[in-house]
Structure formats: C-alpha cells, structure tokens
Design an enzyme around this catalytic site. Structure first.
Site, PDB file in Angstrom:
ATOM      1  N   GLU A  41       0.907  -1.196  -0.028  1.00 17.59           N
ATOM      2  CA  GLU A  41       0.050  -0.048  -0.052  1.00 17.59           C
ATOM      3  C   GLU A  41       0.917   1.266  -0.031  1.00 17.59           C
ATOM      4  O   GLU A  41       1.759   1.266   0.924  1.00 17.59           O
ATOM      5  CB  GLU A  41      -0.725  -0.126   1.054  1.00 17.59           C
ATOM      6  CG  GLU A  41      -1.715   1.291   1.458  1.00 17.59           C
ATOM      7  CD  GLU A  41      -2.509   1.102   2.760  1.00 17.59           C
ATOM      8  OE1 GLU A  41      -3.212   1.842   3.070  1.00 17.59           O
ATOM      9  OE2 GLU A  41      -2.018   0.235   3.747  1.00 17.59           O
ATOM     10  N   LYS A 116      -9.155   2.680  -2.174  1.00 21.07           N
ATOM     11  CA  LYS A 116      -9.400   2.026  -0.989  1.00 21.07           C
ATOM     12  C   LYS A 116     -10.740   2.671  -0.454  1.00 21.07           C
ATOM     13  O   LYS A 116     -10.959   3.769  -0.664  1.00 21.07           O
ATOM     14  CB  LYS A 116      -8.163   2.609   0.097  1.00 21.07           C
ATOM     15  CG  LYS A 116      -8.391   1.880   1.461  1.00 21.07           C
ATOM     16  CD  LYS A 116      -7.089   2.072   2.109  1.00 21.07           C
ATOM     17  CE  LYS A 116      -6.968   1.620   3.428  1.00 21.07           C
ATOM     18  NZ  LYS A 116      -5.827   1.986   4.383  1.00 21.07           N
ATOM     19  N   CYS A 157      -5.455  -2.966   2.598  1.00 23.12           N
ATOM     20  CA  CYS A 157      -5.340  -3.245   4.140  1.00 23.12           C
ATOM     21  C   CYS A 157      -6.792  -3.139   4.783  1.00 23.12           C
ATOM     22  O   CYS A 157      -7.208  -4.198   4.976  1.00 23.12           O
ATOM     23  CB  CYS A 157      -4.608  -1.854   4.399  1.00 23.12           C
ATOM     24  SG  CYS A 157      -3.683  -1.766   6.017  1.00 23.12           S
TER      25      CYS A 157
END
Length: 596
Positions: A41, A116, A157
C-alpha cells in the site's frame, strides 16, 4: 497462476527511490516466472505520507512516477502497486481530494485501478483527513503463462481488517463489505497490499482474519505488508497466502525485504473451493517467541530511523541499569557495535556496581565507552545556584544531575554527529519518572512503548543461548558465553541513583502493579474505579498512578519520538491536551468509589 508478493521498505517521500524498489521487485518477479506481482500500500510514496499529500507538487510527482513505472516495468507481468492519486483523475486537479489507490499495469498499459474503500481514522491512522473513499469493487483478469485467466480482486489493508484487528469494527457497521462484493463480482483470488504497523500480537489477529475470509468465501487470500520503520511506526512484512480451505500455503519472513512466490492451482473450469487442497506450512509468526518478535521490531525501528534521517552512529548513556543495557543491545544490533558509543556519567550517588556493570556491558557488546564524570560540574553548578536562591535539595538536586548528564550527551552528539538514543521505558514515561532536558534528551526514545516488566523479559531473553545466535552481531568476551547483559544488571533493584538508597519501586510501587495500571489506563482507557474493582489494588495506589499519568502529559509532549509496539503508545495515536481539568482520579475513596 504464479503470484509474487513483494515486502518492500520504502522511505516516505523518496519517490524515485521507492520506484526503484518496485522496479527491482518486478525484475525479480519476472525472473521467477510470476504472472502477478503485488507491492505494498502506497509503496511509491511511502506510508504514512501525512501532510506531504498536501504539499504542492507531491501528488503530481507521484502520478508521473507511477505512469513511468507502470509503462516501463510491466512487460510480461501484471504489476500492482500503491500510490496516492487525485480523485479527479487529473494530476493537476486536486479539487476532489486524493485517493489511496492501487494501479495495475500489464505490458506497459494501465489495465485497472482501485481506490481504498475503508479508511481507518483511529490510533495512528488519520486517513479520513487525507483521502476520499473509493466506491466500487474492482476484479482484474490476470492471464498466466498457460493462457488461463484468473479473476483477482483488489483490496487495500483496512478493506479486509475492517477494524477487527484493533477493536474498531464498529466504525464500519453500516459500510458495504469490500470482500463480499469482490466475491460476488467473481474474484477467485483476493490480494491485500497493506501498510499496517507492527503491534505485538496483531500479526496473529491478521492471520486469523485472512484465514477466515479465505475459508468463508472459498477463495485464495493473499496479504503483503510493507517492511521497515518510518518515524515511530514499524512494519513487519510477513506476507501470507491462504488457500480456499483456510490453510497457510505461503509466507514471507518478518522484518526483512523479501519476494514470496507461490503457485495457485486455479483453472477456468473449477472454482478455487473445489481445487486440490494445498499443503499447509508452518507459520513464521508462530515459530518465534514474543520476545524475539519485539526485539526484531525494535532493532528494525532503530536502524531505519537512524538511516532514513541520515545518522550512522549513536550515543547512549550507560548507567549500569537494565534500560540502558537493553537499549545498547538493540542499538548494537541495529547499527553495529563499532558505531555505538556508551557514556558512563558517574555522579555523587553512583554505585561502584553500576559503574562496573556499565563497563562490562560495553566490553561484551564490543562498543566504545567514554567516562564523563558529572561530580565537578554538579558541585560547581550547585554552588552557583546556592548563591542565588539558597539550598539545592530534593527533586531539584536530582534533576540537576540528570540535566548535567543530558547536557553532556548532547554535547557529544554535537561534537561527533551521532544521534543520542534515550533509554527511558513506558512505565517511567507514563508517570513522569524522568527529567525534562535531562535523561529525556535525545533523538529517538527506543523503549518508550516498552513497559519495565517487558524490558526485563527482553533482557532475560537476550541472555539465553537461543537468543545469542539471533542477536545479529557477535558478542565479545564473556558475552559470547553468558549473553550481552551482566547478571547483576538484571537482578539488582532498579534505581535512578540520584539520592542515597533510592529505588524505583519505593517511589512507584511494584512494577507488576504499576504496569497493569498503566496498561488499563493508557491502552484500555479504563476508569480508576474500574481498575480498583477488577484488580483489587488499593484505591490510593491507583489514584496516585492515574494522577501521575494525567499530570505528566506535558513531559511526553516534549519527549523524543518513540517506537510504537503496543496498541496505544505515547505518540500520534494518543492525543490528550495539556491544559485540561478532567480528573477521574479525584474523589477515588478508600472503597474505590468515585464521589460526585
């Protein structure tokens, strides 16, 4: 499909250097025959970039570097990497904010991008401050060498953790589940690049979450974390791949850069859940003790903080006590014993045993040691102060000694260009058992998130025969057989030695009690009343410690940056005002009741 997961160690803001890391990983993955390479990330910018995201030109440079990287290094490979991008899609237009994004390139062409969706904003995370949420599931078709195509779902994540690893799952109760949507969109494999900071025990929770997703949805789940230290945060790598049966089938080592490559037996005619179960492998996280995990994390944190800020050498005040001994071992492992200088600074109340223990520690580590007595300076400054305002006694006398030592260390730092590493632990920092502009002087607080009991656990582990082979450097003299830390340092009562017959526990109470009160107050945020009720500790003892924690906030605001290894450290993840009058410890009576 052959999958490669790259544990990379980016430096925040080093866009060109980080791009080289990703390009090198692509070269190695291609050589290994990988069809898909996944990098961490925000690997191109480094994590966390914080307010660099708002610095004029930063996003534009990231976007340009991402385009070059994808076009030049994705031949015969699907390359997935993280980068901050303008939500508008135009590098010159930030009016719609910035996204925490993944880009997927193949053969020089952009084939997919993903933003994200779940943005953590708790503890050290502040992603709602910086990023706008993505709003769509993205499943990418990845061709393999045998012409088969695998459906790969992209996540980042928190999209997988959903706050479950840190006790914040309630934040996402009303949000769509990114994993469910990826499975519904046909994903056979879900990849999850992350930048998730190390916390002791969290790695096992992450494993459980990955395993649960894989088994529940009948898909392969692969996670890869960045590795390295960036300021107070440490990242442990530990890539992992779980089969649709919930078996760990590939794993990367911790705390080092590494490329993990694994074959996923997927064919277009069968879903992963109906495939042949893969053999489970031992989990490297479970193969070592918590002491070794903590040790390796702290060593990496020291090494990267020094290297990424330009320091090659360090200075440590050696008191002969347990905290400076453990700090010295960590520093020697991080930078090499030849690059560490220990400084003994005996004062009016320093014992002969402490001085000899400090010298023995330095000899076992093979590090340089200087002796800089503070007695003459203490006497001279005391005389000057007495002429101005009378006697110098009590805490004034104690702090004067500590500040002379701090001044000596900073002078040596100025002279040599070495960084001063402070040695205070979390227990001391919590209750203010430390001196501003004295023993708190330095550039990095190595043990500021390690309680006293854990310092002892680390010291005892360091001296075991098993640990000596994993310390990362060669011990000298008696250290080769006995371990780095003199036994007397571990067994003697801890003391600041700033007045006659002083001991820490006489001032603070037993460390077993102190550390539990600190954990419950700081990490679990429990009230004094609850602590008394659940522990049976005396109300007066709880009142004293909680009061000291509250009143010492001003010291912690001025402390050196410290390495985070627990759920709540004294750093960016704990934000208390100095000037405030909430006093939960006031009114705590003998029965533990709060009076109103």
């Amino acid at each position: 499909m052959r999958l490669a997961l790259a544990q990379l160690n980016p430096t925040v803001g080093d866009i060109a250097g980080n791009a080289r890391l990703i390009a090198d990983a692509a070269t190695n993955a291609r050589a290994a025959g990988a069809d898909l390479l996944v990098c961490p990330e925000l690997g191109l910018s480094g994590y966390p970039p914080m307010d660099l995201l708002w610095q004029e030109g930063f996003i534009r440079e990231c976007a340009a570097a991402a385009k070059r990287l994808g076009e030049q290094h994705s031949a015969a490979l699907t390359l997935v990497f993280g980068v901050p991008l303008p939500a508008s899609g135009d590098a010159a237009d930030l009016s719609k904010g910035v996204s925490n994004s993944l880009l997927a390139y193949r053969d020089g062409k952009l084939v997919a991008y993903y933003d994200k969706r779940l943005l953590p904003t708790y503890d050290v995370f502040d992603e709602d401050r910086y990023f706008v949420r993505g709003d769509r599931a993205v499943v990418l078709d990845v061709p393999s060498k045998g012409s088969a195509v695998t459906r790969v779902g992209l996540s980042i994540c928190e999209d997988l953790w959903k706050g479950e690893d840190a006790g914040f799952a309630h934040r996402y109760i009303d949000d769509p589940d990114p994993v469910v949507e990826l499975v519904e969109a046909g994903a056979q494999v879900i990849v999850n690049p992350s930048a998730s900071p190390f916390v002791l025990g969290k790695g096992r929770r992450h494993r459980d979450i990955l395993k649960r997703h894989a088994a529940r949805h009948g898909v392969y789940v692969a996670g890869v974390n960045q590795v390295g230290g960036n300021d107070e945060l440490i990242f442990d790598g530990h890539a992992a791949v779980y089969s649709p049966q919930g078996a760990l089938i590939a794993a990367g080592p911790g705390f080092v850069e590494h490329l993990t490559v694994v074959d996923l037996p997927i064919s277009p005619a069968s879903s992963p859940a109906r495939g042949t179960p893969a053999a489970e492998i031992p989990d490297p996280i479970l193969a070592i003790t918590d002491e070794e995990l903590l040790y390796r994390a702290l060593v990496l944190g020291v090494r990267d903080y020094c290297h990424k800020t330009g320091f090659k050498t360090a200075i440590i005040g050696l008191s002969g006590g347990i905290d400076s001994a453990v700090t010295a071992v960590l520093a020697a492992a991080a930078l090499g014993p030849a690059n560490i200088t220990g400084v003994s600074m005996p004062g009016p109340y320093s014992s002969e045993g402490s001085k000899s223990d400090a010298a023995e520690l330095a000899a076992r580590l093979g590090m340089k040691m200087l002796t800089v007595p503070i007695g003459d300076g203490f006497n001279a400054l005391s005389a000057t102060l007495r002429a101005s305002f009378g006697s110098v006694t009590g805490v004034t006398e104690e702090n004067l000694q500590s500040r002379l030592r701090g001044t000596a260390l900073m002078a040596l730092s100025n002279q040599s260009g070495a960084m001063v590493l402070t040695t205070g632990n979390k227990s001391e920092l919590a209750v203010g058992y430390c001196t501003l502009y004295g023993d708190m002087n330095g550039g990095l607080a190595v043990l500021s998130d390690v309680t006293k009991l854990w310092v002892y656990r680390l010291a005892k582990w360091m001296n075991t025969s098993a640990a000596r082979s994993t310390l990362g450097f060669t011990l000298a003299g008696e250290g080769a057989m006995l371990g780095p830390i003199p036994e007397a340092t571990i067994t003697k009562p801890p003391s600041a030695e700033l007045r006659p017959d002083q001991t820490d526990e006489a001032s603070l109470g037993p460390y077993s009690q102190l550390d539990e009160i600190i954990e419950r107050t700081v990490e679990k945020r429990q009230s004094p009343e609850r602590i008394v009720r659940e522990t049976g500790f005396e109300a007066a003892a709880v009142r004293k410690i909680v009061r000291l924690i509250d009143l010492s906030e001003h010291k912690r605001k001025q402390a050196a940056i410290g390495l985070k290894v627990t759920g709540v450290a004294f750093g960016a993840g704990r934000r208390f005002p100095n000037a405030q009058r909430y006093r939960p410890w006031e009114g705590l009576g003998e029965t533990g009741d709060l009076g109103f």
